[in-house]
Write an enzyme that holds these catalytic residues in place. Structure first.
Site, PDB file in Angstrom:
ATOM      1  N   LYS A  56       0.821  -1.196   0.000  1.00 34.99           N
ATOM      2  CA  LYS A  56       0.000   0.000   0.000  1.00 34.99           C
ATOM      3  C   LYS A  56       0.859   1.252   0.000  1.00 34.99           C
ATOM      4  CE  LYS A  56      -2.833  -2.629   3.112  1.00 34.99           C
ATOM      5  NZ  LYS A  56      -3.016  -2.834   4.551  1.00 34.99           N
ATOM      6  N   ASP A 113       7.641   3.031  -2.938  1.00 27.05           N
ATOM      7  CA  ASP A 113       7.731   4.087  -1.924  1.00 27.05           C
ATOM      8  C   ASP A 113       9.147   4.171  -1.358  1.00 27.05           C
ATOM      9  OD1 ASP A 113       7.564   1.561  -0.788  1.00 27.05           O
ATOM     10  OD2 ASP A 113       6.121   2.117   0.765  1.00 27.05           O
ATOM     11  N   ASP A 116      14.556  -0.408   0.604  1.00 31.55           N
ATOM     12  CA  ASP A 116      15.322  -0.515   1.845  1.00 31.55           C
ATOM     13  C   ASP A 116      16.390  -1.594   1.661  1.00 31.55           C
ATOM     14  OD1 ASP A 116      16.091  -0.313   4.489  1.00 31.55           O
ATOM     15  OD2 ASP A 116      14.397  -1.418   5.280  1.00 31.55           O
ATOM     16  N   PHE A 164      13.587   4.884  10.661  1.00 29.59           N
ATOM     17  CA  PHE A 164      12.277   4.401  10.218  1.00 29.59           C
ATOM     18  C   PHE A 164      11.394   5.613   9.928  1.00 29.59           C
ATOM     19  CE2 PHE A 164       8.104   2.537  10.246  1.00 29.59           C
ATOM     20  CZ  PHE A 164       8.316   1.341   9.603  1.00 29.59           C
TER      21      PHE A 164
END
Ligand code: IMP
Length: 192
Positions: A56, A113, A116, A164
């Protein structure tokens, strides 16, 4: 109808202590997304690429990127899960929803998005190649500083530190995707 509460004061949002600092402001993000839209449109001039948003987390980025793309483009979504609701990677990528539009013969742009560890991206690149995509490139709003450069992210919005982060689609335990900026999460998941 439409009245939820008699309180005139809005609740504090984000909750106190949840955002350590704002890493990328709304304005910085919007400026860079417009540039990425134009960059992609000149790369795919004469083609109709298939933007694949990984849900999402890419939901807000892909909406803005599509608006910033001045040309014919199609769009599909995949739902993958790799983190569950924890802050640590489980190391496992699971396809929850695959493409509706076949990737075979298409110029696929994977819209992420954040890259990482790169595990999700690598898994999806293999997936599209197996489906016979004509080409696959990756456009990620953010990538971690100092990550191993392979596989390459072709279009990068911003390099960000190892904190984070939340906002602009990125969540902590499914919260804060709706922030228009990206901030460093300093809360604890137990609070939510
Ligand atoms: P990767 O497979 O390790 O590259 O991680 C991909 C996914 O991990 C992203 O699409 C996010 O859903 C999640 N993720 C990684 N870092 C963060 C973060 O700082 N905030 C929120 N989600 C993150």
């Amino acid at each position: 109808m439409g009245r939820v509460t008699n309180n005139t004061e809005l609740p504090a949002f984000p909750a106190e202590g949840d955002i350590g600092s704002i890493l990328l402001t709304e304005e910085q993000i919007q400026t860079r997304v417009s540039e990425l839209g134009r960059e992609l449109a000149s790369k795919y001039a004469g083609e109709t690429p298939l933007f694949v948003a990984v849900m999402k987390g890419s939901v807000i980025f892909v909406a803005d990127l599509l608006k910033a793309y001045p040309g014919p483009v199609q769009f599909d979504v995949m739902i993958v899960s790799s983190y569950g609701d924890a802050l640590e990677t489980s190391g496992v990528v699971k396809i929850v929803k695959d493409l509706d539009t076949p990737a075979a013969g298409r110029h696929v742009v994977l819209v992420e998005d954040i890259v990482d560890t790169g595990l999700t991206m690598k898994y999806l690149l293999d997936h599209f190649e197996k489906q016979g995509a004509a080409s696959v490139s990756v456009c990620s709003l953010t990538v971690r500083e100092g990550r191993v450069a392979e596989p390459a992210v072709d279009h990068i919005g911003f390099e960000i530190p190892h904190d984070f982060v939340i906002g602009y689609g990125l969540d902590a335990a499914q919260l804060y995707r709706n922030l228009p900026y990206i901030g460093v999460f300093t809360g604890t998941l137990e609070d939510h």
